[in-house]
Design an enzyme around this catalytic site. Structure first.
Site, short mmCIF file in Angstrom:
data_model
loop_
_atom_site.label_atom_id
_atom_site.label_comp_id
_atom_site.label_asym_id
_atom_site.label_seq_id
_atom_site.Cartn_x
_atom_site.Cartn_y
_atom_site.Cartn_z
CB SER A 107 0.69 11.54 -1.87
OG SER A 107 1.85 11.96 -1.20
CG ASP A 157 -1.23 18.19 2.20
OD1 ASP A 157 -0.38 17.71 2.97
OD2 ASP A 157 -1.42 17.77 1.04
CG HIS A 204 -0.55 14.30 2.65
ND1 HIS A 204 -0.35 15.09 1.54
CD2 HIS A 204 0.02 13.10 2.36
CE1 HIS A 204 0.32 14.41 0.63
NE2 HIS A 204 0.55 13.19 1.11
#
Length: 236
Positions: free
Chosen positions: A103, A180, A207
């Protein structure tokens, strides 16, 4: 007795926003296990305090403090930079050969890789990247004017499209989650990499890292493959 693994090449692992080294180590435990014979994964805390990130609460609600890589001023930017440089220069057995981000951490990882291509000054043996559930835009490590990547303080996602000279040509593995919510940013980050040296892998997850043993083994195998390919190239 724990076996000494100092001879294994290292991968610097950068957590997402609003998490920590501790949380990311837990989240990546299956990948750590799958790579344990080939690499030593070194997890690093970002130096800036943060509120819990997406998906952190309630599972890791009591696992704080939480950290982030995104700086809001020059002092914080320098703190992030010095934290990365100190970790990468630490002598602890084998060298760093890769950087892995999740991320928000992929934005930093991409900046490090792009800076390495232009200056070879990030880490002497750094030769590949792993981008898990990527975010965008990338953030460069230094103020080197030869690069066109945004600085650490340029944190808002936008329409920035990499020019040719900003493309990362080093081998990379991109892992996307089909469900995601931030998949669009992952795909934008992917465009910052040379498609001829990038491997794109998609799995049925949101995610977070893929949880099945089979998916984890596929990711680990690709990481090992691209590193061996680079090692063989330099040994030839």
């Amino acid at each position: 007795m724990q076996r000494d693994k100092s001879h294994l090449p290292r991968i610097l692992c950068l957590h997402g926003g609003g998490t920590s080294e501790l949380i990311f180590t837990f989240q990546a435990r299956k990948l750590i296990n799958a790579l344990k014979s080939d690499f030593r994964l070194v997890f690093l805390d970002a130096p800036l305090d943060s509120e819990p990130g997406p998906g952190v609460v309630p599972v890791f609600e009591t696992a704080g403090p939480f950290h982030q890589w995104i700086a809001t001023d020059e002092r914080e930017e320098e703190l992030v930079r010095s934290t990365l440089q100190r970790a990468l220069k630490k002598e602890d057995g084998a060298p760093f050969v890769g950087v892995l981000g999740f991320s928000q951490g992929t934005r930093i990882a991409t900046g490090l890789l792009q800076e390495q291509e232009h200056t070879q000054a990030v880490a002497p043996h750094l030769c590949f990247g792993v981008l898990l559930n990527g975010s965008y835009p990338p953030l460069r490590q230094s103020s080197n004017p030869s690069t066109v990547l945004p600085r650490f303080t340029d944190c808002a996602p936008g329409p920035w499209i990499p020019e040719h000279e900003a493309c990362v040509h080093l081998p990379s593995v991109h892992v996307h989650g089909r469900t995601d919510n931030f998949r669009g940013r992952s795909k934008l980050l992917e465009r910052c990499y040379d498609p001829t040296t990038a491997t794109v892998m998609e799995f049925d997850n949101g995610h977070y890292l893929p949880t099945s043993d089979e998916d984890t083994k596929k990711i680990a195998a690709e990481i090992v493959r691209i590193y061996q390919q680079e090692r063989d190239k330099h040994d030839a």
